[in-house]
Design a protein around this motif. Structure first.
Motif, short mmCIF file in Angstrom:
data_model
loop_
_atom_site.label_atom_id
_atom_site.label_comp_id
_atom_site.label_asym_id
_atom_site.label_seq_id
_atom_site.Cartn_x
_atom_site.Cartn_y
_atom_site.Cartn_z
N ALA A 95 1.02 -1.40 -0.08
CA ALA A 95 0.18 -0.07 -0.05
C ALA A 95 1.01 1.12 -0.08
O ALA A 95 1.36 1.55 1.02
CB ALA A 95 -0.85 0.01 1.39
N GLY A 96 1.08 1.87 -1.15
CA GLY A 96 1.92 2.93 -1.21
C GLY A 96 3.28 2.67 -1.05
O GLY A 96 3.75 1.61 -1.80
N ASN A 97 4.12 3.00 -0.15
CA ASN A 97 5.53 2.62 0.03
C ASN A 97 5.78 1.91 1.44
O ASN A 97 6.86 1.68 1.91
CB ASN A 97 6.25 4.01 0.02
CG ASN A 97 6.01 5.06 1.24
OD1 ASN A 97 4.89 4.86 1.94
ND2 ASN A 97 7.10 5.57 1.89
N ILE A 98 4.68 1.11 1.51
CA ILE A 98 4.56 0.26 2.80
C ILE A 98 4.35 -1.16 2.34
O ILE A 98 3.25 -1.53 1.75
CB ILE A 98 3.46 0.58 4.14
CG1 ILE A 98 3.84 2.13 4.40
CG2 ILE A 98 3.77 -0.41 5.26
CD1 ILE A 98 4.92 2.16 4.95
N LEU A 99 5.15 -2.10 2.56
CA LEU A 99 5.28 -3.61 2.38
C LEU A 99 4.72 -4.32 3.71
O LEU A 99 5.25 -3.97 4.65
CB LEU A 99 6.31 -4.13 1.54
CG LEU A 99 6.28 -5.61 1.31
CD1 LEU A 99 6.94 -5.74 -0.15
CD2 LEU A 99 6.46 -6.34 2.36
N SER A 100 3.54 -5.08 3.58
CA SER A 100 3.58 -5.94 4.80
C SER A 100 3.53 -7.48 4.22
O SER A 100 3.16 -7.73 3.10
CB SER A 100 2.03 -5.60 5.62
OG SER A 100 1.02 -6.08 4.54
N ALA A 101 4.17 -8.19 5.32
CA ALA A 101 4.21 -9.56 4.79
C ALA A 101 3.82 -10.23 6.11
O ALA A 101 4.34 -10.15 7.19
CB ALA A 101 5.51 -9.84 4.31
N ARG A 102 3.04 -11.32 5.86
CA ARG A 102 2.52 -12.15 6.92
C ARG A 102 2.75 -13.71 6.37
O ARG A 102 2.29 -14.04 5.24
CB ARG A 102 0.92 -12.06 7.21
CG ARG A 102 -0.02 -12.44 6.10
CD ARG A 102 -1.43 -12.35 6.50
NE ARG A 102 -2.23 -12.24 5.50
CZ ARG A 102 -2.60 -13.29 4.80
NH1 ARG A 102 -2.26 -14.49 5.48
NH2 ARG A 102 -3.43 -13.63 3.90
N PRO A 103 3.15 -14.34 7.48
CA PRO A 103 3.31 -15.80 7.25
C PRO A 103 2.06 -16.47 6.98
O PRO A 103 1.05 -16.50 7.59
CB PRO A 103 4.12 -16.39 8.49
CG PRO A 103 3.63 -15.33 9.50
CD PRO A 103 3.42 -13.86 8.80
N VAL A 104 2.04 -17.48 5.72
CA VAL A 104 0.93 -18.29 5.56
C VAL A 104 1.52 -19.78 6.03
O VAL A 104 2.37 -20.09 5.48
CB VAL A 104 0.23 -17.98 4.04
CG1 VAL A 104 -0.20 -16.61 4.11
CG2 VAL A 104 1.48 -18.16 3.15
#
Length: 108
Positions: A95-104
């Motif tokens: 989202a814009g310049n923010i990356l989120s990563a969640r473990p699946v």
């Protein structure tokens, strides 16, 4: 419009530097091992060194699988970071310049 934040301090040499301060740095893996940490969440905002942090935390990210939120340095860095994290079983959102990563859950 995204302002690709270029402010802050750097661990990289610069001709513009008027002074330097020596600081001790750790890799994420080294810090977690030294302090016996198993993080559930990691926030990365390191002004141009995100990929170095991810390389230095490869063991922690693979074994402990914390959620990650980071500030992207450029639009191109999102692709490189996605290529590094998706094989480790992370779902990526930008989202814009923010990356989120969640473990699946991986099929192990």
């Amino acid at each position: 419009i995204i302002d690709w934040n270029r402010g802050g301090h750097s661990l990289h040499a610069s001709d513009e530097s008027e002074s330097a301060v020596e600081v001790k740095v750790w890799t994420l893996d080294g810090l977690c091992a030294d302090l016996k940490l198993a993080p559930d969440f990691v926030k990365i905002d390191v002004e141009g060194s995100v990929e170095a942090v991810l390389r230095g935390g490869a063991k922690t990210l693979e074994m402990k699988r914390p959620a990650i939120v980071l500030e992207l340095d450029s639009p191109e860095s999102a692709t490189r970071i996605r290529q590094r994290l998706e094989p480790l079983g992370y779902a990526i959102e930008v989202a814009g310049n923010i990356l989120s990563a969640r473990p699946v859950t991986l099929g192990r």
